[in-house]
Design a protein around this motif. Structure first.
Motif, PDB file in Angstrom:
ATOM      1  N   ARG A 103       0.846  -1.176   0.000  1.00  0.00           N
ATOM      2  CA  ARG A 103       0.000   0.000   0.000  1.00  0.00           C
ATOM      3  C   ARG A 103       0.884   1.228   0.000  1.00  0.00           C
ATOM      4  O   ARG A 103       2.091   1.136   0.227  1.00  0.00           O
ATOM      5  N   ARG A 104       0.267   2.410  -0.193  1.00  0.00           N
ATOM      6  CA  ARG A 104       0.981   3.678  -0.048  1.00  0.00           C
ATOM      7  C   ARG A 104       0.473   4.379   1.195  1.00  0.00           C
ATOM      8  O   ARG A 104      -0.734   4.568   1.362  1.00  0.00           O
ATOM      9  N   HIS A 105       1.395   4.746   2.076  1.00  0.00           N
ATOM     10  CA  HIS A 105       1.050   5.445   3.306  1.00  0.00           C
ATOM     11  C   HIS A 105       0.903   6.927   2.999  1.00  0.00           C
ATOM     12  O   HIS A 105       1.801   7.555   2.431  1.00  0.00           O
ATOM     13  N   GLY A 130       2.976  10.869  -0.147  1.00  0.00           N
ATOM     14  CA  GLY A 130       2.863   9.513   0.373  1.00  0.00           C
ATOM     15  C   GLY A 130       4.106   8.705   0.092  1.00  0.00           C
ATOM     16  O   GLY A 130       4.966   9.114  -0.689  1.00  0.00           O
ATOM     17  N   ARG A 144       5.416   4.501  -0.524  1.00  0.00           N
ATOM     18  CA  ARG A 144       5.027   3.111  -0.737  1.00  0.00           C
ATOM     19  C   ARG A 144       5.537   2.241   0.406  1.00  0.00           C
ATOM     20  O   ARG A 144       6.663   2.396   0.881  1.00  0.00           O
ATOM     21  N   GLN A 145       4.680   1.314   0.870  1.00  0.00           N
ATOM     22  CA  GLN A 145       5.063   0.376   1.924  1.00  0.00           C
ATOM     23  C   GLN A 145       4.819  -1.047   1.442  1.00  0.00           C
ATOM     24  O   GLN A 145       3.793  -1.329   0.809  1.00  0.00           O
ATOM     25  N   ASP A 167      -4.153   6.057  10.468  1.00  0.00           N
ATOM     26  CA  ASP A 167      -3.360   6.275   9.270  1.00  0.00           C
ATOM     27  C   ASP A 167      -4.165   6.000   8.014  1.00  0.00           C
ATOM     28  O   ASP A 167      -4.967   5.051   7.963  1.00  0.00           O
ATOM     29  N   TYR A 224      -4.256   5.280   3.726  1.00  0.00           N
ATOM     30  CA  TYR A 224      -3.499   4.577   2.693  1.00  0.00           C
ATOM     31  C   TYR A 224      -4.265   4.622   1.372  1.00  0.00           C
ATOM     32  O   TYR A 224      -5.495   4.732   1.352  1.00  0.00           O
ATOM     33  N   ASP A 225      -3.523   4.491   0.270  1.00  0.00           N
ATOM     34  CA  ASP A 225      -4.152   4.265  -1.033  1.00  0.00           C
ATOM     35  C   ASP A 225      -3.290   3.290  -1.831  1.00  0.00           C
ATOM     36  O   ASP A 225      -2.428   2.624  -1.267  1.00  0.00           O
ATOM     37  N   ILE A 250      -4.207   0.471  -3.004  1.00  0.00           N
ATOM     38  CA  ILE A 250      -4.492  -0.875  -2.514  1.00  0.00           C
ATOM     39  C   ILE A 250      -5.088  -1.687  -3.655  1.00  0.00           C
ATOM     40  O   ILE A 250      -6.088  -1.281  -4.273  1.00  0.00           O
ATOM     41  N   CYS A 276      -8.595   2.571  -1.293  1.00  0.00           N
ATOM     42  CA  CYS A 276      -8.087   3.359  -0.167  1.00  0.00           C
ATOM     43  C   CYS A 276      -8.527   2.726   1.148  1.00  0.00           C
ATOM     44  O   CYS A 276      -9.480   1.947   1.193  1.00  0.00           O
ATOM     45  N   GLN A 309      -8.249   3.241   5.790  1.00  0.00           N
ATOM     46  CA  GLN A 309      -7.777   3.833   7.038  1.00  0.00           C
ATOM     47  C   GLN A 309      -7.560   2.672   8.013  1.00  0.00           C
ATOM     48  O   GLN A 309      -8.378   1.740   8.064  1.00  0.00           O
TER      49      GLN A 309
END
Length: 298
Positions: A188-190, A203, A205-206, A220, A222-223, A225, A250, A252
């Motif tokens: 995901r992207r934080h 953001g 990337r994680q 937190d 995220y998108d 996804i 997206c 939370q």
């Protein structure tokens, strides 16, 4: 207030929804063990919009950064005392307009499925804050140890309807210390948030990861996804998975201090999308928008 119970014929998993309180899911029970965080309970949700269980957040998920927004050239101003408007601790509009609404109509109910509709376009007091006539259909289906929740948004006028809804499911694993809950997150992207928990547009990337929750806290966003991505929490031989099956890019994650709950919140757009326009999609007349997530218990 009438409740509707769903039963999984293949297991001891059961679910309960209350159409007359916003079509909220108030229970998901496995062999008598409650898996949803009850927090202050249904009464506080109805009287004050205090979330619990699995509530719908519509027409915006989580919060807006101010009491006005402009979509397709139309500017809307939210009066703080307007119907359905709730505020967070900073006074920002929170969780949409439909918390505990009694105006859901049950269309069908069986042992394994409940379908209800909400005619937003028939509510002038709500159209004042979201002037896009539409109908919501929510179908909850329980089978094979999986609860599926599908939401369909259909425009009911010539206007396209902006889509920025989400759900806020609270999960708990009773009898197991929060610190020992094992959390699994997909790629995901934080999202970077400002001091009011509004995405800044930045953001990072994680990668997918798994860890013990320990003392970690989350609020937190995220998108990025992927469809079908799975979030999970497990402990003591029980595992709860939340799959973002369709229409939810997206999320939370919410795991606050002082509460033994964790939330994996599916969202069709990031918080504040009505104001930022970021990833905002539309349900066009004649082309309904559908989104689905599911909760699997093992």
């Amino acid at each position: 207030m009438q409740t509707f119970a769903l039963a999984d014929e293949a297991s001891d998993l059961s679910a309960v929804f209350v159409p007359g309180a916003g079509m909220i899911g108030v229970s998901l029970s496995d062999n008598g063990v409650e898996l949803l965080g009850q927090r202050r309970g249904l009464e506080a949700y109805v009287s004050a919009g205090k979330t619990m269980g699995v509530p719908l957040l519509h027409p915006w998920a989580n919060r807006l950064s101010a009491h006005d927004y402009t979509v397709t050239g139309e500017t809307v101003v939210l009066a703080p005392d307007a119907a359905g408007v709730h505020s967070d601790g900073n006074g920002l509009p929170m969780h949409g307009l439909l918390a505990a609404s009694p105006d859901w109509q049950v269309r069908s109910a069986t042992a394994g499925e409940l379908v209800a509709e909400f005619d937003f376009g028939a509510r002038p007091e709500l159209l004042a804050s979201f002037p896009f006539p539409h109908r919501l259909t929510l179908a909850a289906t329980l089978a094979e140890r999986r609860l599926r929740i599908r939401t369909t948004l259909t425009a009911t006028s010539s206007k396209p309807v902006p889509v920025s809804f989400g759900f806020h499911p609270y999960f708990q694993i009773q009898g197991e210390p929060r610190g020992q809950w094992r959390v699994e997150l997909p790629e995901r992207r934080h999202l970077a948030l400002d001091g009011l928990s509004i995405p800044t547009g930045e953001g990072a990337r994680q990668q997918a990861e798994a860890f013990e929750l320990g003392e970690r806290l989350f609020d937190d966003g995220y998108d990025e996804i992927a469809p079908g991505a799975v979030f999970a929490v497990s402990a003591g031989g029980r595992r709860i998975e939340v799959a973002f099956d369709e229409g939810y890019p997206c999320a939370q994650i919410f795991a606050p201090a002082g509460e033994d709950v964790i939330c994996f919140e599916p969202m069709t757009a990031p918080a504040n999308a009505l104001r930022s326009g970021d990833q905002l999609r539309f349900a066009s007349p004649g082309v309904p928008f559908g989104a689905e997530f599911s909760i699997r218990v093992s």
